[in-house]
Design a protein around this motif. Structure first.
Motif, PDB file in Angstrom:
ATOM      1  N   ASP A  48      -9.746  -0.476   5.660  1.00 16.78           N
ATOM      2  CA  ASP A  48      -9.046   0.895   5.332  1.00 16.78           C
ATOM      3  C   ASP A  48      -8.645   0.908   3.804  1.00 16.78           C
ATOM      4  O   ASP A  48      -8.484   1.844   3.084  1.00 16.78           O
ATOM      5  CB  ASP A  48      -8.001   0.856   6.234  1.00 16.78           C
ATOM      6  N   THR A  49      -8.051  -0.243   3.588  1.00 12.34           N
ATOM      7  CA  THR A  49      -7.613  -0.479   2.095  1.00 12.34           C
ATOM      8  C   THR A  49      -8.800   0.032   1.193  1.00 12.34           C
ATOM      9  O   THR A  49      -8.670   0.547  -0.121  1.00 12.34           O
ATOM     10  CB  THR A  49      -7.009  -1.802   1.888  1.00 12.34           C
ATOM     11  N   GLU A  61      -2.917  -5.058  -5.179  1.00 14.17           N
ATOM     12  CA  GLU A  61      -1.860  -6.279  -4.745  1.00 14.17           C
ATOM     13  C   GLU A  61      -1.899  -6.136  -3.061  1.00 14.17           C
ATOM     14  O   GLU A  61      -2.014  -7.258  -2.480  1.00 14.17           O
ATOM     15  CB  GLU A  61      -0.630  -5.857  -5.028  1.00 14.17           C
ATOM     16  N   SER A  62      -2.113  -4.850  -2.405  1.00 14.60           N
ATOM     17  CA  SER A  62      -2.195  -4.910  -1.051  1.00 14.60           C
ATOM     18  C   SER A  62      -3.616  -5.765  -0.571  1.00 14.60           C
ATOM     19  O   SER A  62      -3.569  -6.387   0.460  1.00 14.60           O
ATOM     20  CB  SER A  62      -2.252  -3.566  -0.611  1.00 14.60           C
ATOM     21  N   LEU A  63      -4.621  -5.418  -1.501  1.00 10.66           N
ATOM     22  CA  LEU A  63      -5.975  -6.015  -0.884  1.00 10.66           C
ATOM     23  C   LEU A  63      -6.016  -7.567  -1.324  1.00 10.66           C
ATOM     24  O   LEU A  63      -6.366  -8.561  -0.226  1.00 10.66           O
ATOM     25  CB  LEU A  63      -7.016  -5.626  -2.025  1.00 10.66           C
ATOM     26  N   ARG A  64      -5.271  -8.020  -2.233  1.00 15.40           N
ATOM     27  CA  ARG A  64      -5.087  -9.571  -2.290  1.00 15.40           C
ATOM     28  C   ARG A  64      -4.335 -10.205  -1.278  1.00 15.40           C
ATOM     29  O   ARG A  64      -4.405 -11.004  -0.634  1.00 15.40           O
ATOM     30  CB  ARG A  64      -4.553  -9.839  -3.679  1.00 15.40           C
ATOM     31  N   THR A  65      -3.224  -9.438  -0.909  1.00 18.22           N
ATOM     32  CA  THR A  65      -2.330  -9.949   0.147  1.00 18.22           C
ATOM     33  C   THR A  65      -2.921 -10.308   1.566  1.00 18.22           C
ATOM     34  O   THR A  65      -3.161 -11.049   2.158  1.00 18.22           O
ATOM     35  CB  THR A  65      -1.118  -9.162   0.215  1.00 18.22           C
ATOM     36  N   GLU A 111       0.747  -1.149  -0.220  1.00 18.63           N
ATOM     37  CA  GLU A 111       0.032   0.015   0.167  1.00 18.63           C
ATOM     38  C   GLU A 111       0.835   1.176   0.027  1.00 18.63           C
ATOM     39  O   GLU A 111       0.530   2.272  -0.527  1.00 18.63           O
ATOM     40  CB  GLU A 111      -0.951   0.100   1.270  1.00 18.63           C
ATOM     41  N   TYR A 112       1.952   1.446   0.914  1.00 17.64           N
ATOM     42  CA  TYR A 112       2.796   2.588   0.836  1.00 17.64           C
ATOM     43  C   TYR A 112       3.452   2.751  -0.515  1.00 17.64           C
ATOM     44  O   TYR A 112       3.849   3.716  -0.997  1.00 17.64           O
ATOM     45  CB  TYR A 112       3.859   2.048   1.884  1.00 17.64           C
ATOM     46  N   ALA A 113       3.859   1.494  -1.186  1.00 17.69           N
ATOM     47  CA  ALA A 113       4.530   1.466  -2.517  1.00 17.69           C
ATOM     48  C   ALA A 113       3.525   2.057  -3.537  1.00 17.69           C
ATOM     49  O   ALA A 113       3.984   2.156  -4.719  1.00 17.69           O
ATOM     50  CB  ALA A 113       4.970   0.228  -2.798  1.00 17.69           C
ATOM     51  N   GLY A 114       2.083   2.195  -3.195  1.00 17.26           N
ATOM     52  CA  GLY A 114       1.212   2.658  -4.239  1.00 17.26           C
ATOM     53  C   GLY A 114       0.658   1.692  -5.150  1.00 17.26           C
ATOM     54  O   GLY A 114       0.251   1.718  -6.317  1.00 17.26           O
ATOM     55  N   ARG A 115       0.650   0.346  -4.533  1.00 17.89           N
ATOM     56  CA  ARG A 115       0.013  -0.776  -5.240  1.00 17.89           C
ATOM     57  C   ARG A 115      -1.282  -1.473  -4.343  1.00 17.89           C
ATOM     58  O   ARG A 115      -1.039  -2.389  -3.781  1.00 17.89           O
ATOM     59  CB  ARG A 115       1.028  -1.877  -5.543  1.00 17.89           C
ATOM     60  N   PRO A 116      -2.286  -0.507  -4.211  1.00 18.40           N
ATOM     61  CA  PRO A 116      -3.539  -0.940  -3.264  1.00 18.40           C
ATOM     62  C   PRO A 116      -4.093  -2.280  -3.872  1.00 18.40           C
ATOM     63  O   PRO A 116      -4.642  -3.013  -3.115  1.00 18.40           O
ATOM     64  CB  PRO A 116      -4.523   0.249  -3.528  1.00 18.40           C
TER      65      PRO A 116
END
Length: 685
Positions: A647-648, A617-621, A610-615
């Motif tokens: 939050d995501t 991918e963050s959601l799947r993880t 999420e910090y890296a700007g990849r929401p």
């Protein structure tokens, strides 16, 4: 305390209560000193120098009671403060600034003890200035009396003076406290003859005094009006109901003055010689050995170990000493050697007993203390455990019937136990026993109070272990002590100090060729740099610790260190490196079959994405982490991860789905606030 009390010469204000003619123990009473009490009371009302100059007093008023040990100085202070209690609603707080053995109490120890009495937690390992400042802050808004007993010099008193004119300080010392402005001195001499005879009568009964009042006056003169000397002579007479007061006069007069003693203490030295020489040989030896008792305190176990006799015989001897005024009974089990007598006992011990015998007695005392501490810890173990089975094999006198009894013993004896550990380490000739004693005390404290509550005492004990380890070049124990001290420093915010200790522990661990200590030290050095915000050095030290764990095949530590590397790279903004480390941590926990840790590592990986700007991918993880937490049966972790998902989803513009996940978290735990706080609103969270 009753209306009056008698000073037995003990620096902490011991009341003397000798046996009467009928062999009973009278209530403690206070005799004479009315002139001094009136003068002290008047000094409180008298205007100080600041008042005369038209200024408000910036600090507490100081009254000084000066006199030799045995003169009744502490009992006068106790009686005076007792009479003042109603005028000072916040209480009378009492602190002893010199140990019975003559060692000045360091200011940090004194301040810590006073803070404990005031109910204020003192940070373990805090510096002297910080602790004394806490004392002054604690008394700044109180109307209280501070009784500082047996002060060595003005510096000891000045550091503890409250910055509050509504407080009163009553100091007890041998002489003047030069350096404290506007101090009110009360020099104490002998008691008047009437009060001295009244004191003597509590031991002899009124008949023997009435039969020969002139002999009673002579006793008072021979004792110089000193309460401690009168108590000893009274005890000698009480033990001989057929002896007359004139007999005591004759015995005293044939005893020569000890010209090595200061003139003011010679009457007490003669009275002590009268009592001591009347003892049987075995009892005299036991009395001499009580000079070895830590902090001048002894119970039946201590006396039994020192003398090499049974506990019951030791208790009977202590009771007899109390009747003679040679010791004072503080509680049902604990006795105290009057501080005025300790120098004489030490002189007798050095001149009478062989050093080897003295050292053997000290070793027996320490060994008995170790066994009691082991018993104290073992009683907290579950029934049927190895420790409880070992406890059952101990003699009945060394066993505690319940954990409550053991806890009460540890609480009541803690000061003595700490003094015993310190003296054992300072001795330098019983290091093996000293190490066992400190170890047993640490384990007992942790078992009964927990590591956090016992931290102030543990800090001092770890320092004692470090002293022995450095003296004996025991590198493994040196590393362990340094690590323990550094951990306590880190917990109280002294990160720079902890870093220095962790580095020293690393050197000691390498000298001992101890892989656990070196690995632990390297990881802790990394943690200290992380706390200081030096991400580069933190990552470097974590990397060194990781390399060592990998060579030793320590999979769990390896996975944890990957996670710590991921954390510092995240803070440093190196998201690619952080993600690689968190994925390595996930793989490590997967190999170990640790589903909860795997889920947490995945949630941290999602945070980095999420910090890296990849929401997306963050959601799947994060969903993958939720599934792992569900399989692990960790409800709280599931709820925390549901909040992370919410939050995501908010950031992805899907508030409906976010509300669904929040309601799921609330259903799992009943309330949102009890979930793990791993939400990812920003990097600073």
């Amino acid at each position: 305390m009753t209306d009056q009390a008698v000073d037995s010469g003990c620096p902490d204000g011991a009341e003397a209560a000798g046996p009467s003619a009928a062999g009973t123990t009278p209530e403690p009473r206070f005799f004479g000193r009315q002139r001094e009490l009136k003068a002290l009371r008047a000094d409180i009302e008298r205007a100080g120098l600041d008042t005369l100059a038209g200024r408000k007093a910036p600090r507490a008023r100081v009254l000084l009671i000066a006199g030799n040990p045995g003169s009744g100085r502490t009992s006068l202070a106790e009686e005076f403060t007792r009479r003042l209690a109603e005028d000072y609603p916040d209480g009378v707080w009492r602190l002893r600034l010199t140990e019975p053995a003559g060692r000045p109490v360091p200011l940090d120890e004194a301040a810590r003890e006073l803070l404990d009495c005031l109910g204020i937690a003192a940070p373990p390992g805090a510096a002297e200035d910080e602790l004394t400042e806490l004392v002054r802050d604690a008394l700044a808004a109180r109307r209280a009396v501070l009784l500082l007993d047996d002060a060595v010099d003005a510096e000891q008193v000045d550091a503890l003076l409250p910055d509050n004119p509504d407080c009163l300080v009553v100091a007890v010392s041998r002489g003047p406290l030069t350096g404290i402005p506007d101090v009110r001195p009360c020099a104490l001499g002998g008691m008047d003859a009437k009060a001295a005879i009244e004191l003597l009568a509590t031991f002899t009964g009124s008949v023997r005094i009435t039969v020969d009042p002139q002999a009673a006056e002579t006793i008072a003169e021979e004792c110089g009006g000193q309460p401690a000397a009168l108590v000893l002579v009274g005890g000698w007479l009480a033990a001989r109901p057929k002896a007359s007061v004139a007999d005591a006069v004759k015995r005293l007069r044939v005893l020569p003055d000890d010209h090595e003693q200061p003139k003011g203490t010679r009457p007490l030295a003669r009275a002590f010689r009268l009592a001591y020489e009347s003892l049987p040989q075995s009892a005299a030896r036991t009395l001499r050995l009580l000079a070895l008792a830590p902090a001048g305190l002894a119970d039946a176990h201590t006396a039994s170990a020192l003398a090499g006799c049974s506990v019951s015989a030791a208790r009977a001897t202590l009771d007899n000493f109390a009747a003679l005024g040679l010791v004072r009974q503080r509680t049902d089990e604990c006795f105290e050697v009057p501080g005025a007598l300790l120098p004489m006992l030490r002189t007798l011990l050095e001149g009478t007993d062989r050093p080897a015998e003295v050292q053997l007695a000290r070793a027996r005392m320490l060994e008995r203390t170790v066994r009691l501490l082991q018993s104290c810890r073992a009683i907290t173990e579950p029934e049927g455990s190895a420790a409880r089975k070992k406890l059952a094999a101990l003699p009945r006198a060394l066993r505690f019937p319940t954990p409550h009894d053991a806890d009460a013993w540890l609480r009541d004896r803690l000061g003595t136990l700490l003094a015993s550990a310190r003296l054992a380490v300072e001795d330098g000739e019983l290091d093996t026993l000293a190490r066992r004693l400190v170890s047993a005390l640490v384990r007992a404290l942790v078992a009964h109070r927990g590591t956090e509550a016992a931290a102030p005492e543990l800090y001092g004990l770890h320092e004692l272990v470090l002293d022995v380890a450095e003296r004996r070049c025991l590198h493994r124990e040196q590393a362990a002590a340094l690590l323990n001290l550094a951990d306590l420093d880190a917990q109280t915010g002294r990160v720079e100090d902890s870093l220095a200790r962790y580095r020293a522990a690393l050197d000691a661990g390498r000298a001992a060729n101890d892989p656990y200590a070196t690995g632990r030290a390297m990881e802790s050095v990394g943690g200290a740099y992380q706390e200081l915000g030096d991400w580069q050095r933190a990552g470097d030290w974590y990397g060194r610790a990781l390399a060592q764990r990998q060579t030793r095949g320590e999979r769990a530590d390896e996975a944890r260190l990957y996670g710590r590397l991921g954390t510092v790279h995240t803070y440093a903004g190196h998201y690619g490196e952080a993600l690689r480390n968190w994925r390595a941590a996930v793989a490590g926990y997967r190999r170990l079959g640790d589903l909860p840790s795997q889920a947490r590592a995945l949630s941290e990986a999602a945070r980095v994405q999420e910090y890296a700007g990849r929401p997306e991918e963050s959601l799947r993880t994060c969903r993958e982490a939720v599934e792992l937490a569900r399989r692990a049966g960790d409800v709280r972790l599931q709820a925390a991860l549901q909040l992370r998902l919410a939050d995501t989803l908010d950031r992805l513009g899907d508030p409906a789905a976010a509300r669904l996940h929040r309601s799921t978290a609330e259903r799992l735990l009943g309330e949102e606030g009890s979930a793990y706080e791993i939400r990812s609103a920003s990097l600073e969270d």
